[in-house]
Design an enzyme around this catalytic site. Structure first.
Site, PDB file in Angstrom:
ATOM      1  N   LYS A  22       0.827  -1.209   0.000  1.00 57.05           N
ATOM      2  CA  LYS A  22       0.000   0.000   0.000  1.00 57.05           C
ATOM      3  C   LYS A  22       0.865   1.265   0.000  1.00 57.05           C
ATOM      4  O   LYS A  22       0.688   2.146  -0.825  1.00 57.05           O
ATOM      5  CB  LYS A  22      -0.909   0.010   1.242  1.00 57.05           C
ATOM      6  CG  LYS A  22      -1.564   1.353   1.501  1.00 57.05           C
ATOM      7  CD  LYS A  22      -2.464   1.348   2.715  1.00 57.05           C
ATOM      8  CE  LYS A  22      -1.801   1.770   3.996  1.00 57.05           C
ATOM      9  NZ  LYS A  22      -1.625   3.223   4.184  1.00 57.05           N
ATOM     10  N   ASN A  23       1.818   1.316   0.938  1.00 58.49           N
ATOM     11  CA  ASN A  23       2.540   2.576   1.110  1.00 58.49           C
ATOM     12  C   ASN A  23       3.533   2.861  -0.014  1.00 58.49           C
ATOM     13  O   ASN A  23       4.084   3.953  -0.088  1.00 58.49           O
ATOM     14  CB  ASN A  23       3.211   2.611   2.489  1.00 58.49           C
ATOM     15  CG  ASN A  23       2.155   2.773   3.584  1.00 58.49           C
ATOM     16  OD1 ASN A  23       1.004   3.147   3.302  1.00 58.49           O
ATOM     17  ND2 ASN A  23       2.519   2.472   4.826  1.00 58.49           N
ATOM     18  N   CYS A 116      -5.342   7.884   8.720  1.00 64.66           N
ATOM     19  CA  CYS A 116      -5.670   7.435  10.083  1.00 64.66           C
ATOM     20  C   CYS A 116      -5.330   8.504  11.117  1.00 64.66           C
ATOM     21  O   CYS A 116      -4.305   9.178  11.017  1.00 64.66           O
ATOM     22  CB  CYS A 116      -4.883   6.165  10.401  1.00 64.66           C
ATOM     23  SG  CYS A 116      -5.408   4.755   9.440  1.00 64.66           S
ATOM     24  N   ARG A 121       0.202  14.407  12.783  1.00 64.99           N
ATOM     25  CA  ARG A 121       0.595  14.223  11.384  1.00 64.99           C
ATOM     26  C   ARG A 121       0.766  15.534  10.609  1.00 64.99           C
ATOM     27  O   ARG A 121       0.111  15.756   9.578  1.00 64.99           O
ATOM     28  CB  ARG A 121      -0.374  13.283  10.655  1.00 64.99           C
ATOM     29  CG  ARG A 121      -0.631  11.988  11.405  1.00 64.99           C
ATOM     30  CD  ARG A 121      -1.340  10.954  10.584  1.00 64.99           C
ATOM     31  NE  ARG A 121      -0.419  10.270   9.675  1.00 64.99           N
ATOM     32  CZ  ARG A 121      -0.765   9.239   8.915  1.00 64.99           C
ATOM     33  NH1 ARG A 121      -1.988   8.789   8.942  1.00 64.99           N
ATOM     34  NH2 ARG A 121       0.111   8.665   8.123  1.00 64.99           N
ATOM     35  N   ASP A 304       3.750   0.272  12.077  1.00 69.89           N
ATOM     36  CA  ASP A 304       2.507  -0.257  11.492  1.00 69.89           C
ATOM     37  C   ASP A 304       2.238  -1.704  11.920  1.00 69.89           C
ATOM     38  O   ASP A 304       1.137  -2.213  11.698  1.00 69.89           O
ATOM     39  CB  ASP A 304       2.560  -0.171   9.956  1.00 69.89           C
ATOM     40  CG  ASP A 304       2.681   1.264   9.477  1.00 69.89           C
ATOM     41  OD1 ASP A 304       2.387   2.175  10.260  1.00 69.89           O
ATOM     42  OD2 ASP A 304       3.076   1.470   8.315  1.00 69.89           O
ATOM     43  N   ARG A 396      -9.278   0.142   3.430  1.00 69.97           N
ATOM     44  CA  ARG A 396      -8.374   1.101   2.774  1.00 69.97           C
ATOM     45  C   ARG A 396      -7.006   0.493   2.549  1.00 69.97           C
ATOM     46  O   ARG A 396      -6.273   0.912   1.657  1.00 69.97           O
ATOM     47  CB  ARG A 396      -8.205   2.345   3.666  1.00 69.97           C
ATOM     48  CG  ARG A 396      -9.314   3.339   3.550  1.00 69.97           C
ATOM     49  CD  ARG A 396      -8.925   4.695   4.138  1.00 69.97           C
ATOM     50  NE  ARG A 396      -7.487   4.807   4.281  1.00 69.97           N
ATOM     51  CZ  ARG A 396      -6.860   5.034   5.434  1.00 69.97           C
ATOM     52  NH1 ARG A 396      -7.537   5.221   6.527  1.00 69.97           N
ATOM     53  NH2 ARG A 396      -5.553   5.123   5.474  1.00 69.97           N
TER      54      ARG A 396
HETATM   55  N1  EPU Z   1       6.355  14.317  10.803  1.00 68.81           N
HETATM   56  C1  EPU Z   1       6.466  15.651  11.097  1.00 68.81           C
HETATM   57  N2  EPU Z   1       6.391  16.540  10.068  1.00 68.81           N
HETATM   58  C2  EPU Z   1       6.234  16.152   8.779  1.00 68.81           C
HETATM   59  C3  EPU Z   1       6.133  14.775   8.483  1.00 68.81           C
HETATM   60  C4  EPU Z   1       6.195  13.878   9.534  1.00 68.81           C
HETATM   61  O1  EPU Z   1       6.604  16.037  12.252  1.00 68.81           O
HETATM   62  O2  EPU Z   1       6.182  17.014   7.897  1.00 68.81           O
HETATM   63  C5  EPU Z   1       6.421  13.333  11.914  1.00 68.81           C
HETATM   64  C6  EPU Z   1       5.096  12.576  12.052  1.00 68.81           C
HETATM   65  O3  EPU Z   1       4.179  13.289  12.820  1.00 68.81           O
HETATM   66  C7  EPU Z   1       5.579  11.283  12.700  1.00 68.81           C
HETATM   67  C8  EPU Z   1       6.970  11.073  12.087  1.00 68.81           C
HETATM   68  O4  EPU Z   1       7.362  12.342  11.575  1.00 68.81           O
HETATM   69  O5  EPU Z   1       5.707  11.457  14.072  1.00 68.81           O
HETATM   70  C9  EPU Z   1       7.036  10.067  10.974  1.00 68.81           C
HETATM   71  O6  EPU Z   1       6.076  10.378   9.975  1.00 68.81           O
HETATM   72  P1  EPU Z   1       6.240   9.974   8.434  1.00 68.81           P
HETATM   73  O7  EPU Z   1       6.207  11.223   7.642  1.00 68.81           O
HETATM   74  O8  EPU Z   1       7.419   9.076   8.289  1.00 68.81           O
HETATM   75  O9  EPU Z   1       4.916   9.165   8.174  1.00 68.81           O
HETATM   76  P2  EPU Z   1       3.977   9.247   6.934  1.00 68.81           P
HETATM   77  O10 EPU Z   1       4.781   9.400   5.697  1.00 68.81           O
HETATM   78  O11 EPU Z   1       2.868  10.188   7.174  1.00 68.81           O
HETATM   79  C10 EPU Z   1       4.099   6.689   6.410  1.00 68.81           C
HETATM   80  C11 EPU Z   1       3.068   5.603   6.259  1.00 68.81           C
HETATM   81  C12 EPU Z   1       2.515   5.236   7.629  1.00 68.81           C
HETATM   82  C13 EPU Z   1       3.666   4.811   8.539  1.00 68.81           C
HETATM   83  C14 EPU Z   1       4.731   5.903   8.602  1.00 68.81           C
HETATM   84  C15 EPU Z   1       5.949   5.506   9.402  1.00 68.81           C
HETATM   85  C16 EPU Z   1       2.160   6.136   4.100  1.00 68.81           C
HETATM   86  C17 EPU Z   1       1.003   6.588   3.288  1.00 68.81           C
HETATM   87  N3  EPU Z   1       1.986   6.089   5.413  1.00 68.81           N
HETATM   88  O12 EPU Z   1       3.372   7.785   6.961  1.00 68.81           O
HETATM   89  O13 EPU Z   1       1.652   4.131   7.420  1.00 68.81           O
HETATM   90  O14 EPU Z   1       3.179   4.562   9.840  1.00 68.81           O
HETATM   91  O15 EPU Z   1       5.142   6.251   7.260  1.00 68.81           O
HETATM   92  O16 EPU Z   1       6.510   4.355   8.886  1.00 68.81           O
HETATM   93  O17 EPU Z   1       3.178   5.748   3.554  1.00 68.81           O
HETATM   94  C18 EPU Z   1      -0.173   2.730   7.827  1.00 68.81           C
HETATM   95  O18 EPU Z   1       0.107   2.156   6.755  1.00 68.81           O
HETATM   96  O19 EPU Z   1      -0.992   2.286   8.656  1.00 68.81           O
HETATM   97  C19 EPU Z   1       0.501   3.987   8.131  1.00 68.81           C
HETATM   98  C20 EPU Z   1       0.052   4.846   9.024  1.00 68.81           C
END
Ligand code: EPU
Length: 417
Positions: A22-23, A116, A121, A304, A396
């Protein structure tokens, strides 16, 4: 509205084939619009997040065809329109259209993404990256406009190794002038998958999978094709199902290296595992031991998989702990596990799980995607019937979950409320 019903206690045996990640797919699909022709993506997971992205692509004027797991995206006639709030907020990954449209047209307007509710976020690191490339960001409530006369390569240090920010900056920087480096980049396999795809389209990205990614800007990307890597979180979820109630359950079409942090933990607590080149065979352990887990960025233990693992820890002997270091609000599943008979206390970032406890079928709610997976696993081992509501979260992200579990012996159904 739909609900999932499970009659617990059925042994799982046979083979589950894992679909595309998915990701990864949710980033590859927006990345495809960077090319001027047609991109073909294989092994696309059949989940509702994929459908939401198709909605955005078609809104922009792309011609999309999805046949089983093969998607073709013809972007030759897309128009750079503002992406409305209803679609922006359907999923988290809508934010990859920010990097892709900014990269291609030097302007994008869209709304804060959905996804989620597992923490605040923010997207500040994505926006900081765009600004460092020369773009101006303006916001009006939830609406963001990012625009630039031109994007110029630079060195960008990420305060946090964010998956989303790393990919979004890669997307925006590919067609920028000059060289961009991302320092403290995230190293998840999904990032490597996206960078490889972009390179097949003609991008010049090196270092994906390490903490320093270098992107040499190019003028144009061309038609290409690529395959989504297997979903390591889907794989891990079913491996945990096997550890709970499996008898030689085979989880097939995986990359075992991507889930080493899970398989090594399972081996430590006494779960019988056979790890092959692209599969794992797993059975229920007699008396699994308790353990301590701390979620970390890749290659550490994936956040995750933390919620699905919690169900297994309720069956382990002694007190286990989970420390969640990525998301502030990822223990909502524990309330429902406790309702089913678990003994879990949460204090800030840490959950303590006393086991083993017998679980009993109840009516529970999937508060988010992986919480939903956790509750499905609980339902599979609980006595009696478990009903899970809010299952849209689960659909999803887990392709054909009812079919896959039914095929290996679970009694599980999806019903209209
Ligand atoms: N963060 C910030 N600022 C930003 C971006 C992130 O402070 O601009 C913080 C977030 O709040 C969090 C940390 O950095 O505390 C890590 O966030 P990251 O950006 O790595 O997460 P993401 O890209 O929003 C993806 C996956 C998530 C998974 C995380 C961590 C996708 C669509 N989602 O999220 O997947 O938990 O990386 O591995 O790729 C899931 O599949 O259930 C899921 C939530």
């Amino acid at each position: 509205m739909k609900k999932i019903k499970i009659q617990g206690g059925k042994t799982l045996t046979g083979t589950i084939n894992i679909g595309g990640a998915k990701n990864s797919a949710v980033a590859l699909i927006p990345a495809a619009i960077l090319c001027s022709g047609t991109a073909t993506i294989f092994n696309v997971p059949q989940i509702s997040d994929t459908l939401s992205l198709i909605e955005i692509l078609e809104y922009l004027g792309a011609k999309v065809n999805l046949s089983n797991d093969i998607m073709t995206i013809d972007s030759s006639n897309i128009e750079n329109k503002d992406i409305p709030e209803e679609v922006s907020k359907k999923l988290r990954a809508s934010y990859y259209f920010m990097g892709a449209l900014l990269g291609k047209y030097k302007k994008v307007t869209m709304y804060f993404p959905g996804g989620c509710k597992i923490g605040e976020r923010p997207i500040n690191l994505h926006l900081k990256g765009f600004e460092m490339l020369g773009a101006k960001v303006t916001s009006e409530g939830n609406k963001y406009t990012v625009e630039a006369d031109k994007l110029k390569g630079t060195s960008i240090y990420l305060d946090i190794a964010s998956v989303g920010a790393t990919i979004n900056i890669m997307l925006a920087a590919t067609l920028a002038e000059g060289v961009t480096t991302i320092e403290n980049a995230a190293k998840e396999p999904e990032i490597v998958n996206v960078a490889t795809f972009m390179n097949t389209m003609g991008a010049k990205i090196t270092g994906a999978g390490t903490s320093e990614i270098k992107i040499e800007g190019v003028k144009k990307l061309n038609s290409s094709f690529h395959e989504v890597i297997p979903d390591r979180i889907e794989a891990g979820t079913y491996i945990i199902a096997g550890a709970l109630i499996g008898d030689n359950l085979k989880i097939n079409n995986i990359i075992p290296d991507h889930i080493e942090s899970l398989t090594s933990k399972l081996t430590e607590i006494g779960i019988p595992l056979e790890i092959g080149s692209d599969y794992v065979i797993v059975s229920k352990a007699n008396k699994p031991k308790c353990t301590n887990v701390k979620t970390l960025v890749y290659p550490g233990f994936a956040t995750d998989l933390q919620q699905p693992l919690t169900t297994l820890l309720t069956q382990c002997n002694g007190t286990s702990s989970i420390e969640e270091t990525i998301w502030e609000n990822r223990f909502l599943n524990t309330e429902y596990l406790n309702k089913m008979g678990a003994n879990i206390t949460v204090n800030g970032k840490t959950a303590l799980i006393k086991g083993p406890t017998k679980l009993i079928g109840k009516k529970v709610i999937a508060t988010d995607l992986r919480a939903g997976a956790c509750l499905i696993l609980a339902g599979l081992i609980a006595k009696g019937e478990t009903t899970i509501e809010n299952v849209e979260h689960i659909l999803r992200g887990y392709e054909k979950i009812i079919e896959k579990l039914t095929n290996v012996g679970a009694k599980i159904s999806l019903e209209e409320i």
